[in-house]
Design an enzyme around this catalytic site. Sequence first.
Site, mmCIF file in Angstrom:
data_model
loop_
_atom_site.group_PDB
_atom_site.id
_atom_site.type_symbol
_atom_site.label_atom_id
_atom_site.label_comp_id
_atom_site.label_asym_id
_atom_site.label_seq_id
_atom_site.Cartn_x
_atom_site.Cartn_y
_atom_site.Cartn_z
ATOM 1 C CD GLU A 1 -3.529 -6.095 3.992
ATOM 2 O OE1 GLU A 1 -3.609 -6.852 2.995
ATOM 3 O OE2 GLU A 1 -2.865 -5.039 3.995
ATOM 4 C CD GLU B 1 -2.840 -1.294 2.306
ATOM 5 O OE1 GLU B 1 -2.307 -1.810 3.309
ATOM 6 O OE2 GLU B 1 -4.009 -0.897 2.282
HETATM 7 N N1 CAA Z 1 4.285 -7.819 11.398
HETATM 8 C C1 CAA Z 1 5.017 -8.286 12.438
HETATM 9 N N2 CAA Z 1 5.806 -9.368 12.373
HETATM 10 C C2 CAA Z 1 5.859 -10.011 11.200
HETATM 11 C C3 CAA Z 1 5.132 -9.590 10.079
HETATM 12 C C4 CAA Z 1 4.315 -8.436 10.209
HETATM 13 N N3 CAA Z 1 3.624 -7.942 9.194
HETATM 14 N N4 CAA Z 1 5.380 -10.448 9.057
HETATM 15 C C5 CAA Z 1 6.248 -11.356 9.533
HETATM 16 N N5 CAA Z 1 6.538 -11.099 10.826
HETATM 17 C C6 CAA Z 1 7.475 -11.808 11.682
HETATM 18 C C7 CAA Z 1 7.030 -13.242 11.969
HETATM 19 O O1 CAA Z 1 6.162 -13.280 13.075
HETATM 20 C C8 CAA Z 1 8.344 -13.938 12.222
HETATM 21 O O2 CAA Z 1 8.731 -13.599 13.534
HETATM 22 P P1 CAA Z 1 9.593 -14.636 14.417
HETATM 23 O O3 CAA Z 1 10.845 -14.900 13.632
HETATM 24 O O4 CAA Z 1 9.787 -13.931 15.696
HETATM 25 O O5 CAA Z 1 8.734 -15.873 14.532
HETATM 26 C C9 CAA Z 1 9.308 -13.228 11.280
HETATM 27 O O6 CAA Z 1 8.688 -11.979 10.939
HETATM 28 C C10 CAA Z 1 9.584 -13.980 9.994
HETATM 29 O O7 CAA Z 1 8.345 -14.371 9.425
HETATM 30 P P2 CAA Z 1 8.125 -15.811 8.787
HETATM 31 O O8 CAA Z 1 8.661 -16.855 9.704
HETATM 32 O O9 CAA Z 1 6.692 -15.882 8.412
HETATM 33 O O10 CAA Z 1 9.070 -15.724 7.517
HETATM 34 P P3 CAA Z 1 8.819 -16.271 6.053
HETATM 35 O O11 CAA Z 1 10.009 -15.906 5.266
HETATM 36 O O12 CAA Z 1 8.373 -17.677 6.095
HETATM 37 O O13 CAA Z 1 7.565 -15.429 5.486
HETATM 38 C C11 CAA Z 1 6.292 -13.465 4.996
HETATM 39 C C12 CAA Z 1 7.690 -14.042 5.290
HETATM 40 C C13 CAA Z 1 5.761 -14.008 3.680
HETATM 41 C C14 CAA Z 1 6.451 -11.967 4.921
HETATM 42 C C15 CAA Z 1 5.330 -13.864 6.146
HETATM 43 O O14 CAA Z 1 5.922 -13.550 7.377
HETATM 44 C C16 CAA Z 1 4.006 -13.181 6.104
HETATM 45 O O15 CAA Z 1 3.119 -13.591 5.372
HETATM 46 N N6 CAA Z 1 3.835 -12.118 6.914
HETATM 47 C C17 CAA Z 1 2.570 -11.465 7.085
HETATM 48 C C18 CAA Z 1 2.340 -10.481 5.999
HETATM 49 C C19 CAA Z 1 1.042 -9.757 6.228
HETATM 50 O O16 CAA Z 1 0.032 -10.333 6.608
HETATM 51 N N7 CAA Z 1 1.071 -8.455 5.951
HETATM 52 C C20 CAA Z 1 -0.062 -7.637 6.137
HETATM 53 C C21 CAA Z 1 0.014 -7.020 7.491
HETATM 54 S S1 CAA Z 1 -1.453 -6.203 7.901
HETATM 55 C C22 CAA Z 1 -1.350 -4.735 7.112
HETATM 56 O O17 CAA Z 1 -0.398 -4.404 6.461
HETATM 57 C C23 CAA Z 1 -2.586 -3.939 7.385
HETATM 58 C C24 CAA Z 1 -2.731 -2.714 6.664
HETATM 59 O O18 CAA Z 1 -3.310 -2.680 5.615
HETATM 60 C C25 CAA Z 1 -2.310 -1.480 7.275
#
Ligand code: CAA
Length: 685
Positions: free
Chosen positions: A126, A106
């Site tokens: 999301e 975004e």
């Molecule tokens: N916020 C906080 N922590 C996050 C995060 C996020 N958005 N995304 C990942 N992390 C953290 C994980 O909890 C993990 O922490 P630990 O090592 O302490 O366990 C670390 O980052 C690594 O994550 P993964 O183990 O999942 O690593 P990966 O390489 O397998 O995957 C990824 C990476 C594809 C980015 C995956 O972490 C993921 O899908 N993350 C979520 C993405 C997401 O949902 N984003 C949207 C957020 S909501 C938003 O943005 C709302 C809005 O519109 C304002």
Amino acid sequence: MSKTYVTTDRKGSVAVIRFDNPPVNALGQGLRLGIASALKEAETDANVRAVVLVGYGRCFSAGADITEFGKPIQSPNLHDLIGTIEASRKPVVAAIHGTTLGGGLELALACHARVAAKDARLGLPEIKLGILPGAGGTQRVPRLIGAEKALKMITSGDMMPAEDARTAGLVDEVTSGDPLDAAAVRAEHLAASGELPRARDKSVPGDKADLDKAAAALTGKGRVLRAVSACIEAIKAAIELPFDQGLKREYELFKELVESDESKAQRHVFFAERNAAKVADMPADTQAKPVASAAVVGAGTMGGGITMSFANAGIPVTLIETTDAALKRGLDTILANYKRSGRTPQAEIDRRMSLISPTLDIAKAAGADIAIEAVFEEMEIKKEIFAKLDRIAKPGAVLASNTSYLDINEIASQTKRPGEVLGMHFFSPANVMKLLEIVRGKATSQATLATAIAVGRKIGKVPVIVGVCDGFVGNRMLGQRLKATEQLLLEGALPHEIDAAATSFGFAMGPLAVSDLAGLDIGMRARRARGVRAAVADAITDAGRYGQKNGRGYYRYDEADKRKPIPDPEVEKIIVEASEKLGIKRRSIGQEEIIERLNYPMINEGAKILEEGIAQRPGDIDVIWVYGYGWPVWRGGPMHYADQVGLKKIRDWLAEQARKSGDASLNPAPVLDRLAREGRGFGLA
Ligand code: CAA
């Protein structure tokens, strides 16, 4: 020393602002503040004509910092930051690499242009957290790619490869080089042209009728989660309202969702999933051993599915059977499964099949880095196989059993290397289901455990570490649900009433439809092996009803749709007779009571599992039930649900049931009782 989240350097007249918030550049307060002040500096620096935003490490940004949700947000919030970028009088270009998700995307969409690396992937996941893209995604994406495509992207949460994103209109350029270089060139061009293209200034292309049709397809069948209907509402607002009003509507919907129980449950599962494979006592420097090849012993349903999981991940796998016929049957099933979806191109099917080496000679497992036994649930057969594997497997190879109940320590004792033995319990169909219970034996070494976790992830599973006990975590709790189901049937409920209660709770299928799908003969054999009787279940199988496989189980199935359960008066007769034989007076049982009786004894068993240290954390149990047993993710798993219901209510219910039924196994587990007395929960909701 305070952390530096952002550094700025220069490429000619372009200021390069780099984010650095490992591991995924989540847009927490520190990073937002850093970007905002770097932008301000660039805006006032007369030598800077344009700006490029780029992420350090593995990605541009994975979005908002999810840990901040539900807490007061400190300034600048993501909206303010995005507004600053969009209002910049100097062009701002996003240089995108890795997975660029949610608020990260975004933020990029508010830039004046986007350049992506060839292997970048973009998405708005999301919905998987029970929310909508709340930083302008529902307003800018429809303006860039059209409302219908935006709806698909936002409600699926799926990632888009960079090239598709370019074709759709989400990014301006894809490069096989460093996106920073291409972004800097583009930024300079924009500065020279004086153009500041902004998504907000566009109108949404396409026909609203198409959006309505696509929205109707999403809401037309079954339960519609509030997050889905909110996404639809927000995208409609992008068409119907001026940009700023659309943003306002999006934010109102975002706030509603973020505070909902559903989203809290989904966020809990997100973090629980990531914690589940962490082993409390594993030294940080523990190294997983490399796994370049695998062997699977047994080409039945489970062995075949496990073999497919390895082949899908590109890992060569030796598939071992004892007869030609069994091997052929196994391979034919694998091929048929690959073809069934119709989505895998033939060349890809050929490639995966070529990774599978079928053999009748177990000695061929000698070269494998990991060998997984997936034969009948009989201890003696398993022991024999492990004794053989011990003789032939190369030193250091991981030896795993796919047992769903049996004692890993006893199996390991057949080898001279118990440190290399553990359980890897897959769930059927093993090529599809994501859960992998990794069963740690008393001698299992840390390196073996780390290897199983790493290989589990590599083949696309969600690993959860569990200890040795009968049925481990999932099946042990399931045992309580099966017992409750049997008792409900005896006391007056019919299969379709129990299943309707479970589906109204959110399960895709009720427990009896699931039993029919799995095959009732399997449960029958397991009961016989343990000397357990179940009046209704035994009477059903005694009547030759084995489930979907022979068209008759707790339901009947007809030729028109072999998977659709149809209530059967013959089954009702069998059940009523079973009640009569035991002198049980049948009564009508309401949905609320059914749900309590299905869930609360399982939660109690979960508490015992925690007490015994079989699961490390309550969240691990939730991950097991969400990924292995179809627990609705928006209800967060049984332990999270227990916290939502309140442990006192569950404790009192269990105590009352134990008293009424005389079933001591329903007495509240001491930990549940203690937490309830202290007015606490498992700490999840
Ligand atoms: N916020 C906080 N922590 C996050 C995060 C996020 N958005 N995304 C990942 N992390 C953290 C994980 O909890 C993990 O922490 P630990 O090592 O302490 O366990 C670390 O980052 C690594 O994550 P993964 O183990 O999942 O690593 P990966 O390489 O397998 O995957 C990824 C990476 C594809 C980015 C995956 O972490 C993921 O899908 N993350 C979520 C993405 C997401 O949902 N984003 C949207 C957020 S909501 C938003 O943005 C709302 C809005 O519109 C304002």
